[in-house]
Design an enzyme around this catalytic site. Structure first.
Site, PDB file in Angstrom:
ATOM      1  N   TYR B  37       0.938  -1.478   0.033  1.00  0.00           N
ATOM      2  CA  TYR B  37      -0.116   0.059  -0.058  1.00  0.00           C
ATOM      3  C   TYR B  37       0.951   1.242  -0.029  1.00  0.00           C
ATOM      4  O   TYR B  37       1.810   1.445   0.791  1.00  0.00           O
ATOM      5  CB  TYR B  37      -0.936   0.201   1.174  1.00  0.00           C
ATOM      6  N   ARG B 223      -3.267   8.869  -9.403  1.00  0.00           N
ATOM      7  CA  ARG B 223      -3.008   7.780  -8.651  1.00  0.00           C
ATOM      8  C   ARG B 223      -3.634   6.535  -9.121  1.00  0.00           C
ATOM      9  O   ARG B 223      -4.980   6.747  -9.641  1.00  0.00           O
ATOM     10  CB  ARG B 223      -2.889   7.675  -7.003  1.00  0.00           C
ATOM     11  N   GLU B 265      -8.922   1.512 -10.659  1.00  0.00           N
ATOM     12  CA  GLU B 265      -9.440   3.028 -10.759  1.00  0.00           C
ATOM     13  C   GLU B 265      -8.256   3.857 -10.814  1.00  0.00           C
ATOM     14  O   GLU B 265      -7.465   3.975  -9.955  1.00  0.00           O
ATOM     15  CB  GLU B 265     -10.123   3.526  -9.380  1.00  0.00           C
TER      16      GLU B 265
END
Lengths: 322, 354, 211
Positions: B37, B223, B265
């Site tokens: 992450y 991002r 996304e």
């Protein structure tokens, strides 16, 4: 933002609008126009005076909807580091400058039922744009504008003409003062207060607002502070081991930029926190001039806002984590 | 440009699929064989020609199908499009951003002419030809964010900046990966991210917020975020979870290749001029395992990523019930060979490095 | 005692008296009265009297289970003994909120709003504050009494009141809901999401988590 960002502009027009206040209209060099902006925004103007590069923020006071040009007003203050003197004496119609894209640390809070604005002197500038935007959006507002004398009050007539009774002016030389207590007590719930002007005036308004029971969330202010003049000292950048001298009228940020580096910055007035830098070591006490770090953080000497803070005494050596 | 718009469904019979060129341009998110992450924000600059990053706003072969699905979702649940009263200026800013981007980058499909405040917008694929006054809601059939949101792929959230924080005060969100706009409207940055596991302790959101507060006009960033879904369903909202949630338990070795999708996304963030707000765009892309495996590098990498995924992340992303079945099917494409760093397929036409 | 949770879970720092406020509007439910009494005690008699003379208290005893307890403890009398400028007692939450809304509609800046009681009560007060243009951070709040929650079913959008268990059955559509710690200030409720969709046989045992 870093020093490499910028929009190239040309001074299309200058005008003395009040005692020691000069208005400049800036248009983009080349085609494309300038972006619309939000009332309260400022631009950082890069001024090159020979070898010396200074960067000062100026509120955008033209119409936020005018893409063909930006307007700024500069108050000449002889005790400053020279940026305003330069703008008055050396920048004229035809001069080219580099400015940043608009940045806003003094925005309108559109949740407000009413907007109460208090301006002192050159602090009127952000409100010229904000009132236009509020008027266009149909919001309820009033503006109270204090000035030393009518001759010092730039744009007072224009604002009164545009907004009538919503604008009240107060001249010091006629002993007119804002009845602040009464003004604050009479506002309906959901009013937001905005103040911009000399630092003493801002402090007075903030204290009165607190005494009147206004919560902090409803009070907004912008200080026009520029880096103070001080003693010469030396900085070392930990990453490159570069040693850079900081002159008395130069901020640490300016000294680092002059040496060819591009640290992060935004407001250049010690308010936004973007240039916060970790202190590796220092031989001298730090003179903090920012409004961002806490008292504890100031005391710890672990962090410094390089746009406005410096070492107290001449000859010190500070190592920065840059 | 040669964009052929497909006619496919994201519910019911789920006819959605990607053409070979859509497969190659899929914004695969894993640049190495393991997922960690990170905030991973980068400038939203023009990417390689033909890629999903080429333009500020990406319109692809699924455009009309996406807009039809959005219309169905909004008809069933109008609360997927909401705007607090103080966000109207930000809505106009968004309309300007999307109309100017779409008309500049896809001139064969969209046209925008401006005469002062008098704007003329043409959307050929959707058969829209409308003249309106910029800034005057009475001249649009619906408020600005809804108006343009119904004509642009991706979800859009408008974030008000005040008090040193960002507030999700408006949005049109019909393809979310399991969060509720209606519930989150009015929340601050860390409040709406509160359910994300692990990242808060690492200070990820403190740093992201500080960065975004200083986002500059004219310097957008982007991002990637990823998850997986069973069936190419765009509306994977909590509101309808009781309708699609059981899909997660319906994956078998026989259907995994066509049912399980990687869902990425592409998130963009722009500073808006008149409102000083930030628009957060969430542009979703879906690819089924069978399509993904046609790219050899991705067929090797994805099972490696899924096998090493921390359990908390797998749980948060809702993968646990079908994760192993997916790994099992994909592992036939993992011959143990090394994979090249970066996200691109080995034969994607990237511009030559200078 | 409210259990800490994720960041969107609100925290209620405790009542302190604002000496600068021109007017104090105190919305109190049930045991929240004890919080106000404690705060006045801590502030000392001079400050307490000064602030209370500029205060309006809107008091409601809370849920019926609390009511007899409140009568025994005599909160209405204790609040009256504080000698506020006004003390209004309403039988229920909705009636108290109706009055609050009316007062807020004509209030001026310099008014400080306080809320003490159960979390759903505080949530309702904050909702009224938002409607009146008060920033939620300006409220002074303290939780007292039951840890019960107001839960909104994300599926049918119905609110289920007085939730003390997890999971809980939605009082509108009947789905079994996991009570999440994700809280919406705007809605004044925690989110409830269907818990047994993926495996209908795997319905966790109901536990009293918010007594």
């Amino acid at each position: 933002m870093t020093a490499s960002a910028g929009i190239r502009v040309r001074v299309a027009e200058t005008e003395t609008v009040a005692k020691d206040i000069k208005r400049l209209r800036l248009v983009a060099v080349g085609t494309g126009g300038l972006p619309e902006f939000s009332g309260g925004a400022h631009t950082v103007v890069t001024m090159r005076d020979g070898e010396r590069v200074t960067r000062n923020p100026y509120s955008l006071m033209g119409s936020p909807y005018d893409r063909s040009g930006y307007e700024i007003s500069v108050l000449k203050t002889p005790t400053s580091r020279g940026g305003s003197v330069f703008m008055h004496d050396h920048v004229q119609t035809g001069s080219e400058l580099t400015i940043s894209a608009p940045v806003n640390f003094f925005p309108i809070d559109r949740r407000a039922r009413r907007h109460l604005m208090i301006a002192g002197g050159i602090g009127i500038t952000p409100f010229v744009a904000m009132t236009e935007q509020l008027a266009r959006e149909g919001a309820s507002f009033e503006l109270h504008y204090a000035m030393r004398s009518a001759a010092h009050g730039a744009y007072a007539d224009k604002l009164k003409h545009l907004y009538g009774g919503r604008v009240q002016t107060y001249c010091d030389d006629r002993q007119q003062t804002i009845a602040l207590g009464r003004l604050l007590d009479g506002q309906p719930l959901g009013t937001h207060l905005y103040v911009c002007g000399p630092t003493g005036m801002i402090d007075w308004v903030l204290a009165e607002a607190r005494r009147a029971g206004w919560p902090n969330e409803n009070v907004h202010y912008e200080r026009f502070s520029s880096p103070p003049i001080g003693q010469p000292f030396r900085i070392e950048l930990a990453a490159s081991k570069a040693i850079i001298d900081v002159a008395p009228e130069q901020s640490i940020l300016e000294a680092i930029e002059a040496a060819g580096f591009s640290p992060n910055f935004l407001c250049r007035g010690g308010a936004c926190g973007q240039c916060e830098t970790h202190v590796v070591s220092t031989t001298d006490a730090i003179d903090h001039h920012d409004h961002f770090l806490s008292a504890d953080e100031h005391a710890s000497a672990q962090k410094i806002m390089i746009c406005v803070s410096r070492l107290k005494n001449a000859g010190g050596h500070i190592v920065l984590d840059l | 440009m040669g964009l052929m718009f497909k006619d496919e469904t994201y519910r019911g019979d789920y006819t959605f699929s990607n053409s070979p060129s859509a497969i190659l341009r899929f914004p695969f998110p894993f640049h190495e064989d393991r997922y960690r992450y990170a905030v991973n924000i980068e400038p939203h600059l023009p990417g390689p020609k033909g890629s999903a990053y080429e333009f500020a706003i990406d319109i692809d072969e699924h455009y009309l199908s996406d807009m039809r699905d959005r219309a169905i979702t909004l008809k069933d649940d109008p609360l997927r499009c909401q705007s607090l009263p103080h966000m109207l200026t930000a809505e106009w800013d968004l309309l300007e951003l999307l109309m100017t981007s779409m008309s500049k980058d896809y001139p064969e499909h969209f046209a925008l002419t401006m005469d002062g405040d008098r704007w003329h917008w043409i959307n050929r694929p959707m058969g829209i030809d409308h003249q309106f006054t910029f800034g005057d809601v009475a001249t649009l059939p619906t408020p600005p964010m809804e108006y343009i949101g119904r004509q642009c792929q991706g979800d859009f959230c408008l974030l008000d900046q005040r008090d040193g924080d960002l507030w999700m005060d408006a949005g049109i969100v019909t393809s979310q990966a399991d969060w509720s706009l209606d519930f989150d409207v009015g929340m601050s940055f860390k409040e709406w991210h509160a359910p994300v596991p692990m990242a808060h302790e690492a200070g990820v959101f403190d740093r992201a917020l500080k960065f975004l507060l200083n986002l500059q006009l004219g310097k957008p960033v982007r991002r990637l975020n990823w998850t997986m879904s069973v069936n190419p369903r765009l509306d994977t909202s909590p509101e309808t979870y009781h309708l699609w949630g059981s899909d997660r338990a319906s994956v078998t070795p026989e259907n995994v290749a066509d049912k399980v999708h990687l869902r990425v996304e592409l998130q963009g963030l722009w500073r808006l001029p008149r409102s000083n707000a930030i628009v957060f765009s969430i542009r979703g892309y879906l690819i089924k395992m069978r399509e993904l495996a046609t790219v050899p590098k991705w067929g090797r990498r994805l099972p490696r990523v899924l096998s090493t995924l921390p359990p908390e992340i797998a749980t948060y992303k809702g993968l646990t019930r079908y994760q192993q079945t997916t790994i099992d099917w994909l592992s036939k494409f993992d011959d143990g060979q090394p994979t090249s760093p970066g996200v691109w397929p080995d034969d994607f036409p990237l511009p030559a490095k200078t | 005692m409210l259990t800490p949770g994720i960041i969107s879970r609100p925290v209620y720092p405790g009542l302190t008296l604002d000496e600068n406020a021109k007017h104090n509007l105190m919305a109190i439910e049930g045991e929240g009265a004890a919080a106000l009494l404690d705060a006045v005690g801590k502030a000392g008699p001079d400050v307490g009297q000064c602030v209370l003379s500029r205060s309006t208290i809107i008091f409601t005893p809370g849920s019926s289970a609390q009511r007899s307890l409140d009568k025994q403890l005599g909160y209405d009398k204790q609040l009256a003994d504080l000698k506020p400028d006004a003390l209004w007692i309403f039988p229920t939450l909705p009636t108290a909120m109706f009055r609050l809304r009316g007062v807020l509609a004509t209030a001026k800046m310099g008014t400080r709003l306080y809320a003490a009681g159960t979390e759903p009560f505080i949530g309702s007060v904050i909702q009224e504050a938002l409607v009146a243009g008060i920033d939620h951070k300006s409220l002074i709040t303290e939780h007292r009494g039951s840890a019960q929650r107001r839960v909104q079913c994300v599926h049918c959008k119905g609110f289920t009141e007085g939730v003390t268990t997890n999971p809980v059955t939605c009082s509108h559509c009947g789905l079994h809901l996991l009570v999440r710690d994700h809280y919406s200030r705007r809605l004044g409720a925690f989110m409830g999401v269907c818990i047994d969709v993926e495996d209908p046989s795997d319905l966790p045992k109901t536990e009293v988590l918010y007594p």
